[in-house]
Scaffold this motif. Sequence first.
Motif, PDB file in Angstrom:
ATOM      1  N   PHE A  36      -0.889  18.516  11.010  1.00 25.24           N
ATOM      2  CA  PHE A  36       0.353  17.969  10.981  1.00 25.24           C
ATOM      3  C   PHE A  36       0.138  16.309  10.543  1.00 25.24           C
ATOM      4  CE2 PHE A  36       3.552  15.274  13.146  1.00 25.24           C
ATOM      5  CZ  PHE A  36       4.484  15.326  12.401  1.00 25.24           C
ATOM      6  N   VAL A  37      -0.467  15.538  10.970  1.00 24.38           N
ATOM      7  CA  VAL A  37      -0.723  14.291  10.781  1.00 24.38           C
ATOM      8  C   VAL A  37      -1.064  14.128   9.305  1.00 24.38           C
ATOM      9  CG1 VAL A  37      -2.054  12.129  10.978  1.00 24.38           C
ATOM     10  CG2 VAL A  37      -1.397  13.411  13.004  1.00 24.38           C
ATOM     11  N   TYR A  38      -2.174  14.834   8.914  1.00 23.61           N
ATOM     12  CA  TYR A  38      -2.501  15.132   7.397  1.00 23.61           C
ATOM     13  C   TYR A  38      -1.151  15.303   6.504  1.00 23.61           C
ATOM     14  CZ  TYR A  38      -7.462  14.692   7.798  1.00 23.61           C
ATOM     15  OH  TYR A  38      -8.747  14.206   8.005  1.00 23.61           O
ATOM     16  N   ASP A  39      -0.522  16.181   6.811  1.00 24.01           N
ATOM     17  CA  ASP A  39       0.685  16.668   6.075  1.00 24.01           C
ATOM     18  C   ASP A  39       1.653  15.647   6.043  1.00 24.01           C
ATOM     19  OD1 ASP A  39      -0.214  18.998   5.690  1.00 24.01           O
ATOM     20  OD2 ASP A  39       0.890  20.105   7.068  1.00 24.01           O
ATOM     21  N   LEU A  40       1.950  14.782   7.180  1.00 26.02           N
ATOM     22  CA  LEU A  40       2.857  13.818   7.227  1.00 26.02           C
ATOM     23  C   LEU A  40       2.406  12.587   6.384  1.00 26.02           C
ATOM     24  CD1 LEU A  40       5.214  12.101   8.562  1.00 26.02           C
ATOM     25  CD2 LEU A  40       3.751  11.690  10.609  1.00 26.02           C
ATOM     26  N   VAL A  41       1.275  12.049   6.522  1.00 19.92           N
ATOM     27  CA  VAL A  41       0.668  11.052   5.605  1.00 19.92           C
ATOM     28  C   VAL A  41       0.969  11.402   4.077  1.00 19.92           C
ATOM     29  CG1 VAL A  41      -1.273   9.445   5.247  1.00 19.92           C
ATOM     30  CG2 VAL A  41      -0.648  10.208   7.528  1.00 19.92           C
ATOM     31  N   ALA A  42       0.542  12.815   3.823  1.00 18.73           N
ATOM     32  CA  ALA A  42       0.825  12.923   2.420  1.00 18.73           C
ATOM     33  C   ALA A  42       2.050  13.014   2.058  1.00 18.73           C
ATOM     34  CB  ALA A  42       0.006  14.430   2.208  1.00 18.73           C
ATOM     35  N   ALA A  43       2.891  13.413   2.870  1.00 14.87           N
ATOM     36  CA  ALA A  43       4.466  13.550   2.598  1.00 14.87           C
ATOM     37  C   ALA A  43       4.868  12.112   2.207  1.00 14.87           C
ATOM     38  CB  ALA A  43       5.222  14.272   3.410  1.00 14.87           C
ATOM     39  N   LEU A  44       4.444  11.125   3.009  1.00 13.32           N
ATOM     40  CA  LEU A  44       5.151   9.991   3.154  1.00 13.32           C
ATOM     41  C   LEU A  44       4.439   9.002   1.598  1.00 13.32           C
ATOM     42  CD1 LEU A  44       4.837   8.798   6.815  1.00 13.32           C
ATOM     43  CD2 LEU A  44       7.180   9.055   5.173  1.00 13.32           C
ATOM     44  N   GLY A  45       3.196   9.498   1.543  1.00 11.49           N
ATOM     45  CA  GLY A  45       2.507   8.887   0.282  1.00 11.49           C
ATOM     46  C   GLY A  45       3.102   9.406  -0.874  1.00 11.49           C
ATOM     47  N   ASN A  46       3.717  10.436  -0.936  1.00 16.51           N
ATOM     48  CA  ASN A  46       4.260  11.085  -2.064  1.00 16.51           C
ATOM     49  C   ASN A  46       5.505  10.218  -2.338  1.00 16.51           C
ATOM     50  OD1 ASN A  46       2.375  12.744  -3.005  1.00 16.51           O
ATOM     51  ND2 ASN A  46       3.008  14.398  -1.769  1.00 16.51           N
ATOM     52  N   GLU A  47       6.149   9.908  -1.462  1.00 15.27           N
ATOM     53  CA  GLU A  47       7.637   9.075  -1.434  1.00 15.27           C
ATOM     54  C   GLU A  47       7.469   7.690  -1.440  1.00 15.27           C
ATOM     55  OE1 GLU A  47      10.600  12.444  -0.197  1.00 15.27           O
ATOM     56  OE2 GLU A  47       9.461  11.684   1.456  1.00 15.27           O
ATOM     57  N   LEU A  48       6.452   7.082  -0.901  1.00 19.39           N
ATOM     58  CA  LEU A  48       6.386   5.614  -0.580  1.00 19.39           C
ATOM     59  C   LEU A  48       5.147   5.066  -1.371  1.00 19.39           C
ATOM     60  CD1 LEU A  48       7.615   5.433   3.119  1.00 19.39           C
ATOM     61  CD2 LEU A  48       8.968   5.336   1.137  1.00 19.39           C
ATOM     62  N   CYS A  49       5.125   3.853  -1.424  1.00 26.24           N
ATOM     63  CA  CYS A  49       4.078   3.018  -1.981  1.00 26.24           C
ATOM     64  C   CYS A  49       3.105   2.493  -0.883  1.00 26.24           C
ATOM     65  CB  CYS A  49       4.466   1.822  -2.695  1.00 26.24           C
ATOM     66  SG  CYS A  49       3.153   1.048  -3.690  1.00 26.24           S
ATOM     67  N   LEU A  50       1.997   3.609  -0.525  1.00 30.22           N
ATOM     68  CA  LEU A  50       1.173   3.426   0.700  1.00 30.22           C
ATOM     69  C   LEU A  50      -0.060   2.981   0.317  1.00 30.22           C
ATOM     70  CD1 LEU A  50       2.331   6.258   3.109  1.00 30.22           C
ATOM     71  CD2 LEU A  50       3.168   3.732   3.081  1.00 30.22           C
ATOM     72  N   ASP A  51      -0.702   2.216   0.829  1.00 30.69           N
ATOM     73  CA  ASP A  51      -2.263   1.828   0.735  1.00 30.69           C
ATOM     74  C   ASP A  51      -3.175   2.975   1.636  1.00 30.69           C
ATOM     75  OD1 ASP A  51      -4.940   1.109   0.434  1.00 30.69           O
ATOM     76  OD2 ASP A  51      -4.327  -0.990   1.113  1.00 30.69           O
ATOM     77  N   PRO A  52      -3.815   4.022   0.937  1.00 30.58           N
ATOM     78  CA  PRO A  52      -4.765   4.915   1.635  1.00 30.58           C
ATOM     79  C   PRO A  52      -5.729   4.390   2.490  1.00 30.58           C
ATOM     80  CG  PRO A  52      -4.413   5.423  -0.732  1.00 30.58           C
ATOM     81  CD  PRO A  52      -3.871   4.048  -0.524  1.00 30.58           C
ATOM     82  N   ALA A  53      -6.195   3.274   2.132  1.00 28.40           N
ATOM     83  CA  ALA A  53      -7.235   2.556   3.109  1.00 28.40           C
ATOM     84  C   ALA A  53      -6.730   1.846   4.175  1.00 28.40           C
ATOM     85  CB  ALA A  53      -7.953   1.616   2.243  1.00 28.40           C
ATOM     86  N   ARG A  54      -5.536   1.768   4.234  1.00 27.59           N
ATOM     87  CA  ARG A  54      -4.772   1.237   5.471  1.00 27.59           C
ATOM     88  C   ARG A  54      -3.740   2.141   6.304  1.00 27.59           C
ATOM     89  NH1 ARG A  54      -2.564  -4.407   3.824  1.00 27.59           N
ATOM     90  NH2 ARG A  54      -1.805  -3.395   1.794  1.00 27.59           N
ATOM     91  N   VAL A  55      -4.130   3.219   6.854  1.00 24.07           N
ATOM     92  CA  VAL A  55      -3.342   4.042   7.458  1.00 24.07           C
ATOM     93  C   VAL A  55      -4.061   4.012   9.130  1.00 24.07           C
ATOM     94  CG1 VAL A  55      -2.855   6.261   7.868  1.00 24.07           C
ATOM     95  CG2 VAL A  55      -3.153   5.717   5.574  1.00 24.07           C
ATOM     96  N   TYR A  56      -3.130   3.615  10.149  1.00 24.25           N
ATOM     97  CA  TYR A  56      -3.757   3.285  11.280  1.00 24.25           C
ATOM     98  C   TYR A  56      -3.066   4.087  12.552  1.00 24.25           C
ATOM     99  CZ  TYR A  56      -5.110  -0.954   8.759  1.00 24.25           C
ATOM    100  OH  TYR A  56      -5.631  -1.878   7.702  1.00 24.25           O
ATOM    101  N   ALA A  57      -3.601   4.325  13.523  1.00 21.99           N
ATOM    102  CA  ALA A  57      -3.010   5.010  14.440  1.00 21.99           C
ATOM    103  C   ALA A  57      -3.195   4.380  15.771  1.00 21.99           C
ATOM    104  CB  ALA A  57      -3.703   6.414  14.527  1.00 21.99           C
TER     105      ALA A  57
END
Length: 341
Positions: A161-182
């Motif tokens: 689910f977390v992988y899916d959530l981050v992928a969905a947000l990345g497809n719609e928002l300008c995110l930095d894949p190297a700066r995903v934190y939990a």
Amino acid sequence: MARRARLLAFLALLLVALGISLGACTGADEPAAPARSPTEAPAAPTPAPSPSPNPAPALRGTPGCRQPLPADLKAGETVSRTLQSAGRTRTYLVYLPPSAGPAAEPMPLVLNFHGLGSTGAQQHIYGGWVPIAQREGFVVASPNGVQNSWLIAAGLDDIQFVYDLVAALGNELCLDPARVYATGMSNGGFMSTTLACRAQDLIAAVAPVAGESAPAAGCGERPVPMVLFHGTDDTVVPYQAGTINAGAVSGTPFPGVAAVLDAWAKHNGCSDAPPAETRIAADVVKVEYQGCRAPVVHYRVEGGGHTWPGAVPVPRLGATTTSISASDIAWEFFKAHPRTP
């Protein structure tokens, strides 16, 4: 003849005058141009260099960097959304800072997990991340766990689910894949440390509060930066070895904070030297492991309960320190530790 002689003399004087004036226009230190032999072919003119076009900047960040925001997302606001993951409808809150949009600089993402029996909406407020995100320009996602829990509901893959959530947000928002934190509270803290093990290609660093697990079998080899907060008077997830006292997981053995930290220090390649301790407040000691490939840092809240440092007090869960803000400290830690290969 006399008139012709006078004319020639005048022309000679004029040439001399012109020579002097032309010489005066050259720089004193510049060498004179060499004379060309009458038989030498004139040099071909040197073509002027053609201006090279500025290369287009390399595309960085996720696909959302190249498109406008979806209609339901507003910069500077929190929105509740749904996501399909493994055939199930999942829900989450997401906050976008005022700078959000097709930005030149991709934004960090902080995943903010609630505790057992709580909700994403409650954790969105309790963790205090939104004011920091507004100031610093990052995205906060506070998802809802199935049955208000993480890693407990049967037949459910919260990691996917977390992988899916981050992928969905990345497809719609300008995110930095190297700066995903939990980060997360209690059961959400266990979730964040589990991600540090099982989602090492996604999560850059973690900051669990009042709940943490040691690296388990199948944990990836990458060292993961970790800053951990826990109160010594926590009666839900005990500071010393004991059992957890929380709803459906009550009675579950817990090895104690020191054992969890030692396990992460080993995983992160820290030395065998004792961790350095620094008192930073009357009720808070900072514990830092030494010689690590990725840092392991702990803020021990003396007398603290099962609470989030710096948050609104919850008396039934014990004392809440106001000496530090877990979220402020965690954000500074996150900023210093993007994910590296």
